[in-house]
Motif scaffolding. Structure first.
Motif, mmCIF file in Angstrom:
data_model
loop_
_atom_site.group_PDB
_atom_site.id
_atom_site.type_symbol
_atom_site.label_atom_id
_atom_site.label_comp_id
_atom_site.label_asym_id
_atom_site.label_seq_id
_atom_site.Cartn_x
_atom_site.Cartn_y
_atom_site.Cartn_z
ATOM 1 N N SER A 562 45.455 28.542 40.684
ATOM 2 C CA SER A 562 44.084 27.697 40.622
ATOM 3 C C SER A 562 43.569 27.942 41.723
ATOM 4 O O SER A 562 44.012 27.729 42.772
ATOM 5 C CB SER A 562 43.541 26.861 39.782
ATOM 6 O OG SER A 562 44.177 25.463 40.640
ATOM 7 N N GLY A 563 42.451 28.663 42.206
ATOM 8 C CA GLY A 563 41.431 27.923 43.191
ATOM 9 C C GLY A 563 40.614 29.432 43.298
ATOM 10 O O GLY A 563 40.026 29.990 42.518
ATOM 11 N N VAL A 564 39.750 29.943 44.157
ATOM 12 C CA VAL A 564 38.683 30.584 44.269
ATOM 13 C C VAL A 564 39.168 31.680 45.437
ATOM 14 O O VAL A 564 39.285 31.572 46.464
ATOM 15 C CB VAL A 564 37.285 30.352 44.888
ATOM 16 C CG1 VAL A 564 36.308 31.621 44.792
ATOM 17 C CG2 VAL A 564 37.000 28.921 43.649
ATOM 18 N N TYR A 565 39.215 32.795 45.014
ATOM 19 C CA TYR A 565 39.690 33.956 46.026
ATOM 20 C C TYR A 565 38.759 35.197 45.497
ATOM 21 O O TYR A 565 38.012 35.494 44.474
ATOM 22 C CB TYR A 565 40.910 34.343 44.436
ATOM 23 C CG TYR A 565 42.073 32.841 45.340
ATOM 24 C CD1 TYR A 565 42.890 32.611 46.242
ATOM 25 C CD2 TYR A 565 42.323 32.462 43.716
ATOM 26 C CE1 TYR A 565 43.346 32.224 45.922
ATOM 27 C CE2 TYR A 565 43.241 31.092 44.071
ATOM 28 C CZ TYR A 565 43.770 30.832 44.900
ATOM 29 O OH TYR A 565 44.701 29.671 44.787
ATOM 30 N N ALA A 566 39.445 36.730 46.760
ATOM 31 C CA ALA A 566 38.155 37.171 46.436
ATOM 32 C C ALA A 566 39.171 38.573 47.363
ATOM 33 O O ALA A 566 40.439 37.623 47.781
ATOM 34 C CB ALA A 566 37.388 37.217 47.661
ATOM 35 N N THR A 567 39.352 39.551 46.791
ATOM 36 C CA THR A 567 39.942 40.928 46.865
ATOM 37 C C THR A 567 39.084 42.351 47.385
ATOM 38 O O THR A 567 37.963 42.299 46.137
ATOM 39 C CB THR A 567 41.056 41.600 45.683
ATOM 40 O OG1 THR A 567 41.686 42.545 46.513
ATOM 41 C CG2 THR A 567 40.531 41.575 44.927
ATOM 42 N N THR A 568 39.446 43.094 48.171
ATOM 43 C CA THR A 568 39.349 44.597 47.873
ATOM 44 C C THR A 568 39.660 45.774 48.038
ATOM 45 O O THR A 568 39.379 46.527 48.130
ATOM 46 C CB THR A 568 38.519 44.445 49.426
ATOM 47 O OG1 THR A 568 38.650 44.918 50.715
ATOM 48 C CG2 THR A 568 37.422 43.607 49.701
ATOM 49 N N GLU A 569 40.954 45.086 47.142
ATOM 50 C CA GLU A 569 41.812 45.937 47.611
ATOM 51 C C GLU A 569 42.218 45.693 45.699
ATOM 52 O O GLU A 569 42.291 44.772 44.683
ATOM 53 C CB GLU A 569 42.903 45.554 48.279
ATOM 54 C CG GLU A 569 42.733 46.744 49.501
ATOM 55 C CD GLU A 569 44.092 46.938 50.096
ATOM 56 O OE1 GLU A 569 45.130 46.764 48.956
ATOM 57 O OE2 GLU A 569 43.563 47.214 50.943
ATOM 58 N N THR A 570 42.676 47.144 44.848
ATOM 59 C CA THR A 570 42.806 46.868 43.350
ATOM 60 C C THR A 570 44.592 45.860 43.221
ATOM 61 O O THR A 570 45.305 46.374 44.324
ATOM 62 C CB THR A 570 43.114 48.228 42.917
ATOM 63 O OG1 THR A 570 41.851 48.150 42.760
ATOM 64 C CG2 THR A 570 43.574 48.193 41.280
ATOM 65 N N ILE A 571 44.418 45.047 42.681
ATOM 66 C CA ILE A 571 45.495 44.088 42.629
ATOM 67 C C ILE A 571 46.965 44.865 41.201
ATOM 68 O O ILE A 571 45.820 44.862 40.369
ATOM 69 C CB ILE A 571 45.653 42.672 42.366
ATOM 70 C CG1 ILE A 571 44.377 42.355 43.580
ATOM 71 C CG2 ILE A 571 46.726 42.314 42.124
ATOM 72 C CD1 ILE A 571 44.129 41.026 43.377
ATOM 73 N N LYS A 572 48.005 45.408 41.807
ATOM 74 C CA LYS A 572 48.655 45.581 39.852
ATOM 75 C C LYS A 572 49.968 45.068 40.140
ATOM 76 O O LYS A 572 50.708 44.505 40.848
ATOM 77 C CB LYS A 572 49.089 47.351 40.958
ATOM 78 C CG LYS A 572 48.345 48.006 40.827
ATOM 79 C CD LYS A 572 48.283 49.486 41.488
ATOM 80 C CE LYS A 572 48.460 49.565 42.963
ATOM 81 N NZ LYS A 572 47.072 49.550 44.038
ATOM 82 N N PHE A 573 49.528 44.254 38.627
ATOM 83 C CA PHE A 573 51.655 44.051 38.247
ATOM 84 C C PHE A 573 51.979 44.746 37.660
ATOM 85 O O PHE A 573 51.447 45.388 36.694
ATOM 86 C CB PHE A 573 50.729 42.646 37.721
ATOM 87 C CG PHE A 573 49.782 41.971 38.520
ATOM 88 C CD1 PHE A 573 50.230 40.559 38.747
ATOM 89 C CD2 PHE A 573 48.922 41.831 38.515
ATOM 90 C CE1 PHE A 573 50.026 39.613 39.707
ATOM 91 C CE2 PHE A 573 47.982 40.744 39.175
ATOM 92 C CZ PHE A 573 48.712 39.881 40.282
#
Length: 622
Positions: A562-573
């Motif tokens: 939990s938490g507030v996050y930001a990304t400018t890159e695609t996240i891949k799992f």
């Protein structure tokens, strides 16, 4: 009608398919020239009766016992290994004339030369400077070892083209062993061996003949047979390797003792060594006109055997300082399954260009007819003699027709290029062109489908065999005018609408059958490696270093905290995990970023702690 080179008996009618009228085309029978009718040996006039000579060999019993022992040893291993100690003394006579001192031994590599009860193969050397039928060295063997009449005809044809060929004839052959009944061999083939007289008979300046020594090859083969490994593959890098075969010269003692010939030897040997080591190209050291003539006719006759490395015989011409092919052990008369090339010919454009021209010429109907017109009568006479002696072999000239058609299919294939549009400017048109043939292809012009030429090529463009190139075709200033249409309110060439109106004119180099090919609307990727790298990067998981990710590799689980996050890159799992997102998790996807998972996701938020995916700049991919 006989002047027509090509006839297409089919027409495509819009909306109707192929014309139903095509089968109704009638050609007067007297205008059709059938190859088989043209070369029928049954109708050939024996204007030159073939003369059969008689050869008799005489020797003592003890000497011939040595021959028998050598044969028995070869039959046990399946390979005949010979040397100068195998020769026995004897005498020879031609047509019951005076006898001449000679020596002879068994010959051949495989035991097919020795399998018969009596018809074994022999190497003969005439002594005291004398000759038999103009030859000092020759072989006597069963006609089947060289495919009966085919070898006889092939050497005739080769010599007509100023290629060094062997004298090859048929004789009645008998062996007389002292105190025993004569061995009547009947009709046997006589084949000239390599000697100074061979060069003189072919009207060449005295020079040397080279080859690759195959002794290591046959000894390795014999070794396998003796150890019960006859089906094992020969080691390419071992004793039987072509790379390890030494260069040999025929009549070595004479050559090395003659200063002039000795000098020729070391020049020629260096040329051949440099060629094998890749330091020379074939076209640099061979008389390329003679070589490609030889290769073309060898393919016409189905002589793949002649182009195997251990069957190569090579003459050094001291006048031209070039190497020339010598016909030997051709085994012609077989149907083609592929075009066979001379060794060392890879990446030699000059060789390929010349060979394409020669294949086109020597596969022509006129050339085939010229062979039978010149030799048909004598060949008919020879065939009668062979048939009377052996009965089971009939010369079939239709094999020449089959091979000529196979060659034509190669130099005049159904398609020779594939092309696709890359880009267009006012000055030029870039097209990707793939040559799908084994010979260089020349791009002659860019045309409108109505026939108007649209380029200003200073010369033809050459595409190497099996190569893909992007060619830039400079355009005439009037290029756009060809596509102007007041009716359709067009001001010039438009992509992709007008691609279908363009045609590339191309042909295999040095042939005479140019054709026009449509250009596809797009070609292959011009930077495929970069595209593949980008795709692989897109597919690659990149979750491990994210601050909100906790991984349990043992239990194959991933926790998003939990938490507030930001990304400018695609996240891949990756696949194979269970991803659990905690309540209160917020991820801001900006700059076209996305969240991609190949594993199942458990996301259970609450009213007070929802799970939120958002995009502040409204570009996120979700």
């Amino acid at each position: 009608f006989n002047e027509i080179d090509y006839l297409n008996i089919g027409r495509f009618a819009t909306g109707a398919g192929r014309s139903l009228d095509a089968p109704k085309i009638k050609v007067p029978k007297d205008k059709i020239i059938s190859f088989l009718n043209k070369v029928s040996l049954e109708d050939a006039v024996a204007d030159k009766e073939y003369k059969i000579n008689r050869i008799d060999l005489y020797t003592k019993k003890l000497s011939f016992d040595k021959i028998k022992e050598k044969r028995e040893a070869a039959l046990k291993t399946g390979v005949l290994l010979t040397n100068d100690d195998d020769y026995i003394s004897g005498e020879i006579s031609l047509n019951s004339g005076a006898t001449i001192n000679t020596q002879f031994r068994l010959k051949g590599d495989w035991t097919d030369h020795l399998n018969g009860k009596d018809k074994w193969s022999y190497r003969v050397i005439i002594k005291e400077g004398k000759t038999v039928l103009g030859m000092r060295k020759f072989s006597l063997q069963h006609p089947k070892t060289r495919h009966f009449q085919w070898e006889w005809l092939f050497n005739k044809v080769i010599k007509d083209e100023d290629i060094i060929g062997l004298r090859y004839d048929f004789v009645n052959f008998n062996i007389h062993v002292e105190g025993e009944n004569a061995i009547t061999n009947g009709i046997m083939a006589l084949e000239e061996s390599f000697d100074k007289i061979l060069i003189e008979n072919n009207k060449k300046r005295e020079g040397i003949i080279l080859g690759f020594d195959e002794d290591l090859f046959w000894k390795d083969k014999d070794h396998l047979e003796r150890m019960g490994l006859e089906n094992a593959a020969l080691d390419y890098y071992g004793p039987s390797s072509f790379k390890n075969a030494t260069i040999k010269v025929y009549n070595e003692n004479k050559v090395l003792s003659d200063p002039k010939l000795s000098k020729q030897l070391f020049v020629a040997k260096d040329l051949l060594e440099g060629l094998r080591d890749g330091k020379y190209k074939l076209s640099e050291v061979f008389d390329i006109d003679k070589l490609t003539t030889y290769v073309a006719i060898a393919n016409l006759f189905g002589c793949d055997h002649a182009l195997v490395w251990h069957n190569l015989r090579i003459y050094y011409n001291p006048i031209t300082n070039k190497l020339e092919p010598v016909s030997f052990d051709s085994n012609p008369g077989l149907k083609k399954t592929e075009i066979k090339h001379y060794p060392f010919s890879n990446d030699d454009v000059i060789y390929k260009e010349n060979l394409a021209k020669k294949l086109s010429h020597y596969s022509s109907q006129n050339y085939l007819n010229s062979i039978i017109n010149k030799y048909g009568g004598e060949l008919n006479s020879v065939s009668k003699i062979i048939k009377d002696a052996y009965g089971y072999f009939n010369f079939n000239p239709s094999i020449l027709e089959y091979n000529s058609n196979f060659i034509k299919k190669t130099v005049y294939p159904s398609e020779i290029i594939i092309s696709g549009f890359i880009e267009h400017s006012k000055k030029d048109l870039k097209i990707e062109v793939t040559n799908i043939t084994q010979f260089p292809v020349e791009i002659r012009s860019l045309n409108h489908k109505d026939g108007k030429r649209l380029d200003r090529l200073p010369e033809t463009l050459i595409i190497p065999e099996y190569a893909t190139m992007v060619v830039s075709i400079p355009l005439k200033e009037a290029f756009n005018n060809a596509f102007v249409s007041k009716k359709n309110q067009k001001g010039g060439f438009q992509y992709p609408n007008d691609i279908g109106d363009l045609r590339l004119e191309a042909q295999i180099i040095n042939t005479d059958f140019p054709r026009k090919y449509a250009i596809k609307s797009f070609g292959n990727s011009q930077d495929l490696n970069a595209s593949i790298a980008l795709y692989k990067k897109m597919e690659q998981a990149n979750y491990l270093n994210l601050p909100f990710v906790a991984v349990d590799s043992l239990n194959k689980t991933i926790l998003l905290k939990s938490g507030v996050y930001a990304t400018t890159e695609t996240i891949k799992f990756p696949a194979g995990y269970t991803i659990t997102i905690e309540p209160g998790f917020t991820l801001d996807l900006d700059s076209n970023a996305s969240f991609i998972s190949k594993s199942r996701i458990i996301a259970e938020g609450t009213q007070t702690n929802p799970i939120t995916f958002t995009s502040t700049d409204n570009s996120g991919g979700g």
